[in-house]
Design an enzyme around this catalytic site. Structure first.
Site, PDB file in Angstrom:
ATOM      1  N   ASP A 181       2.338  36.659 -27.018  1.00  0.00           N
ATOM      2  CA  ASP A 181       2.905  38.005 -27.001  1.00  0.00           C
ATOM      3  C   ASP A 181       2.531  38.675 -28.317  1.00  0.00           C
ATOM      4  OD1 ASP A 181       4.218  37.729 -24.499  1.00  0.00           O
ATOM      5  OD2 ASP A 181       5.869  36.659 -25.457  1.00  0.00           O
ATOM      6  N   CYS A 241       5.530  33.282 -24.987  1.00  0.00           N
ATOM      7  CA  CYS A 241       6.481  33.196 -23.883  1.00  0.00           C
ATOM      8  C   CYS A 241       7.093  31.793 -23.871  1.00  0.00           C
ATOM      9  CB  CYS A 241       5.784  33.483 -22.561  1.00  0.00           C
ATOM     10  SG  CYS A 241       6.826  33.176 -21.106  1.00  0.00           S
TER      11      CYS A 241
END
Length: 282
Positions: free
Chosen positions: A196, A189
């Site tokens: 992620d 992120c």
């Protein structure tokens, strides 16, 4: 609503509203990230972002809680995306709100999300919204992405930021049609630094892509900070430029966070989107 990340709730302590509030949706313009990829005007792809919201609840007219899973399709031609934490806050705002039925919930989500995606401008393609009720929960399948698994390759990985120079194709040989997959996609992120985790499927026709170089390229996103949508557009753009396929589709499924997953799909040619079917990890 503003599309500057400094004004978003991402990475900040937040109170959770339980009364319906569409103003919680926070749009972010697609154009600046696309400009970094050298894209201006109409990009060389079509597609959509396939969202799944697992934490959706509201009250019926008598105050009894209702639950559903929401599948939301965001067209990639929209001028904006919606920042994911704001979308979670928006969905939570239904939790203490009395509404007539699931149809009203679906109509509100579709209208509010569509308006945010175009951020005050004329609404082009609307978001698609489908609600899955509890009587259909056991019909939601788990299925791995189809294709030849790149992760079988024993390779050395020494890049941790996107390295498109790793991509190559056999331009002097007969073209092929292939579907390639990897479970080793990982980025971060850009605001919170949270990881992620993703799987990716690459479907193409054209000069055969060097599989080892492609896997090393996908692994090179491991320390890269960007939103899911921008990572997939970077992958598509790099493959399109470096390997020159005649047809290309890139689809990534990311592990959900906070009850929400975001799964971008970009394609060079029109066609139906892939099924919004989760994998074992995503």
């Amino acid at each position: 609503m503003s599309d500057s990340l400094e004004g978003s709730a991402l990475g900040k302590p937040t109170s959770y509203a339980d009364q319906y509030d569409p103003a919680l949706l926070f749009p972010i313009a697609r154009a600046p990230q696309r400009a970094r990829l050298g894209l201006a005007g109409q990009p060389p792809f079509l597609g959509a972002d396939l969202w799944t919201a697992f934490e959706l609840s509201w009250l019926n007219p008598r105050g009894k809680p209702q639950v559903a899973i929401a599948h939301v399709t965001v067209p990639c031609e929209s001028t904006h995306i919606i920042e994911s934490k704001s979308f979670k806050l928006y969905l939570n705002s239904f939790s203490g709100t009395r509404l007539a039925d699931a149809g009203e919930v679906r109509r509100r989500i579709q209208g509010d999300v569509s308006a945010a995606l175009w951020h005050g401008g004329p609404v082009g393609a609307s978001a698609g919204v489908r609600l899955i009720g509890p009587d259909e929960f056991d019909q939601q399948p788990v299925h791995e992405l189809d294709g030849l698994n790149l992760d079988r390759l024993d390779i050395e990985c020494d890049h941790a930021e996107p390295a498109p120079e790793l991509l190559s194709a056999a331009f002097g040989e007969q073209p092929v049609e292939e579907v390639l997959t990897s479970r080793l996609l990982k980025s971060n992120c850009p605001v919170t630094g949270q990881p992620d985790w993703g799987s990716v499927q690459i479907r193409y026709a054209g000069p055969q892509i060097d599989q080892g170089g492609l896997l090393r390229y996908l692994v090179s996103f491991r320390r890269h900070s960007d939103f899911h949508e921008h990572c997939v557009e970077r992958i598509f753009t790099d493959l399109w430029a470096r390997c020159r396929p005649t047809r290309l589709a890139v689809y990534a499924r990311y592990t959900r966070r906070g009850g929400l997953d975001i799964n971008p799909w970009r394609t060079s040619h029109p066609g139906p989107p892939p099924g919004n079917v989760r994998t074992a990890r995503q």
